[in-house]
Design an enzyme around this catalytic site. Structure first.
Site, PDB file in Angstrom:
ATOM      1  N   LYS A 275       0.858  -1.202   0.000  1.00 52.32           N
ATOM      2  CA  LYS A 275       0.000   0.000   0.000  1.00 52.32           C
ATOM      3  C   LYS A 275       0.887   1.242   0.000  1.00 52.32           C
ATOM      4  O   LYS A 275       0.597   2.230  -0.691  1.00 52.32           O
ATOM      5  CB  LYS A 275      -0.923  -0.024   1.228  1.00 52.32           C
ATOM      6  CG  LYS A 275      -2.001   1.049   1.224  1.00 52.32           C
ATOM      7  CD  LYS A 275      -1.563   2.364   1.831  1.00 52.32           C
ATOM      8  CE  LYS A 275      -2.695   3.376   1.863  1.00 52.32           C
ATOM      9  NZ  LYS A 275      -2.254   4.700   2.316  1.00 52.32           N
ATOM     10  N   HIS A 388       4.205  11.648  10.038  1.00 54.67           N
ATOM     11  CA  HIS A 388       2.825  11.664   9.570  1.00 54.67           C
ATOM     12  C   HIS A 388       2.032  12.747  10.297  1.00 54.67           C
ATOM     13  O   HIS A 388       1.318  13.536   9.680  1.00 54.67           O
ATOM     14  CB  HIS A 388       2.206  10.297   9.824  1.00 54.67           C
ATOM     15  CG  HIS A 388       0.919  10.105   9.113  1.00 54.67           C
ATOM     16  ND1 HIS A 388       0.861   9.874   7.762  1.00 54.67           N
ATOM     17  CD2 HIS A 388      -0.351  10.137   9.554  1.00 54.67           C
ATOM     18  CE1 HIS A 388      -0.402   9.757   7.403  1.00 54.67           C
ATOM     19  NE2 HIS A 388      -1.158   9.924   8.476  1.00 54.67           N
TER      20      HIS A 388
HETATM   21  C1  MEV Z   1       0.626   4.708   4.873  1.00 56.33           C
HETATM   22  O1  MEV Z   1      -0.178   5.300   3.898  1.00 56.33           O
HETATM   23  C2  MEV Z   1       1.622   3.769   4.236  1.00 56.33           C
HETATM   24  C3  MEV Z   1       2.490   2.965   5.213  1.00 56.33           C
HETATM   25  O2  MEV Z   1       1.663   2.257   6.131  1.00 56.33           O
HETATM   26  C4  MEV Z   1       3.297   2.019   4.376  1.00 56.33           C
HETATM   27  C5  MEV Z   1       4.089   1.004   5.178  1.00 56.33           C
HETATM   28  O3  MEV Z   1       3.674   0.647   6.297  1.00 56.33           O
HETATM   29  O4  MEV Z   1       5.090   0.525   4.640  1.00 56.33           O
HETATM   30  C6  MEV Z   1       3.352   3.861   6.014  1.00 56.33           C
END
Ligand code: MEV
Length: 438
Positions: A275, A388
């Site tokens: 994702k 984030h």
């Molecule tokens: C969030 O949009 C995407 C992540 O969860 C990807 C990952 O965990 O590698 C940060």
């Protein structure tokens, strides 16, 4: 809604809006304003967007951003991204800059094959069907001449047509499995048009094939459609550097590789890992007017190609070199579809130097790898929330309808401090209280 609505599509745009307002919003003018405030003042531009789909009422904005410093095969790109999720563009830019100082991304197109199938039912002698198929093969090419002429001029066309016996999986089920080369177009219309012509040829020729019995002549075509599974339309993006150039902490490279290994063996992790890759891929696919649903479907099928859903990316440390790479199937186009219609898509493509489909595949794959690198870098060091929430701060402030001054003071306050929704709300409320008291 109390009853169904017939003839909705025949209403004018305004009539549609009025119907929606009276049915679902008790005629509230605020709802009308919400729809209309996103209309473009330029009427012909608005009309262009209205006509992309049916029953258009308004435009749905998503941010259009850019991530600079993507060094791909030695050339710098500023990559357009359309995405709603905060921190994705910042992460891509940061990763791109990091790798630009370490040789940049190396990308290679591993294949460009597109697939389409005619699914049909044939009740009869299999050997006769094989002979029939061999006899009429040239007809498939002849009857699609008008469709393939232009594509052939560009170096593409029908690569092969194979008869596939699927009767061990479903009674009387066969396929025409076809491989296409569609050059700079994604090729969906071209492929589907060819397939529908093949289906016609198959049925018509069967009617005149002398060796067939009456039953055998009645080939029944179930459907003719391209496949979004394109395991041979794949691009590789990779980065590498000496382990000591990666991070000052010598355990970093090992932990990074282990994080990728976990995504290779653990499907729950693999889905989230991929994702993150798609955060980068979809954003560029959207900005360049490509079909992100097709890409998503194909990518996840590819991630399961060995019977278990797994990471699309791989990493290793060998002879002191850290190497991180991504193989991803991408059926993209830089001509046709929205590419010559949507002004921002045209802008994106021009900014990328009007790439060929193969060049775009490489740029998109690099964006996916950059995103994956950024996510794993955060996850294996500070955790994901720090970065984030920093980016999410502006969303919280906008929800609170913060003024510019409140935004400035809040950003200052949370610089280097942990951010949570409630802490931001408390801080802004406090600011407002203090202002009232002055
Ligand atoms: C969030 O949009 C995407 C992540 O969860 C990807 C990952 O965990 O590698 C940060």
């Amino acid at each position: 809604m109390t009853k169904s609505k017939s003839g909705f599509s025949k209403l004018s745009k305004d009539e549609k809006i009025q119907w929606i307002l009276s049915e679902y919003f008790s005629g509230n003018p605020r709802a009308e304003k919400t729809l209309k405030q996103y209309w473009n003042d330029n009427e012909s531009l608005q009309k262009l967007h209205d006509d992309f789909i049916e029953n258009t009422l308004s435009n749905f904005y998503l941010p259009f951003a850019v991530a600079p410093n993507f060094r791909i095969n030695g050339k710098y790109y500023t990559v357009p991204m359309v995405i709603e999720e905060s921190s994705v563009v910042a992460a891509a830019s940061k990763a791109a800059k990091f790798w630009s100082k370490r040789g940049g991304f190396t990308t290679t197109v591993l294949g460009t094959e597109k697939i389409g199938q005619v699914h049909f039912i044939y009740k009869g002698d299999k050997q006769k069907l094989i002979s029939f198929f061999e006899t009429i093969q040239p007809k498939f090419y002849e009857n699609t001449q008008s469709i393939t002429a232009n594509m052939q001029k560009r170096g593409g066309g029908i690569t092969s047509i194979t008869l596939v016996d699927k009767t061990s999986e479903m009674e009387d089920y066969f396929q025409l499995h076809t491989i296409f080369e569609t050059k700079d177009s994604m090729g969906a219309n071209f492929i589907n048009s060819c397939l529908e012509e093949f289906a016609k040829t198959l049925k018509e020729e069967a009617q005149h094939y002398i060796s067939f019995s009456e039953d055998e002549k009645n080939i029944e075509v179930i459907m003719s459609i391209l496949s979004n599974y394109v395991p041979n339309c794949v691009v590789r993006a990779e980065v590498s550097c000496k382990v000591e150039e990666l991070h000052e902490d010598e355990s970093y490279a090992r932990r990074f590789v282990q994080a990728v290994q976990i995504a290779q063996l653990e499907p729950y992790r693999a889905v989230t890992h991929n994702k993150g890759i798609m955060n980068g891929i979809d954003a560029v696919v959207l900005a360049t007017g490509n079909d992100f649903r097709a890409v998503e479907a194909g990518v996840h099928a590819y991630a399961s190609r060995n019977g278990k859903y797994a990471s699309l990316s791989s990493a290793e440390i060998k002879d002191g070199i850290f190497r991180f790479w991504l193989d991803v199937p991408l059926a993209l186009g830089t001509v046709g579809g929205l590419t010559s219609l949507h002004p921002l898509v045209k802008f994106s493509l021009e900014m990328l130097g009007n790439p060929s489909a193969q060049q775009l595949m490489q740029i998109v794959a690099a964006a996916g790898l950059a995103q994956n690198f950024a996510a794993l870098n955060s996850l294996t060091t500070t955790g994901i929330q720090q970065g984030h929430m920093k980016m999410h701060l502006m969303n919280i402030l906008n929800q609170l309808e913060a003024t510019d001054e409140e935004k400035r003071l809040t950003t200052l306050r949370f610089h280097g401090r942990p951010i949570s929704h409630s802490a931001v709300v408390d801080f802004v409320e406090n600011l407002r209280l203090r202002k009232e008291q002055i």
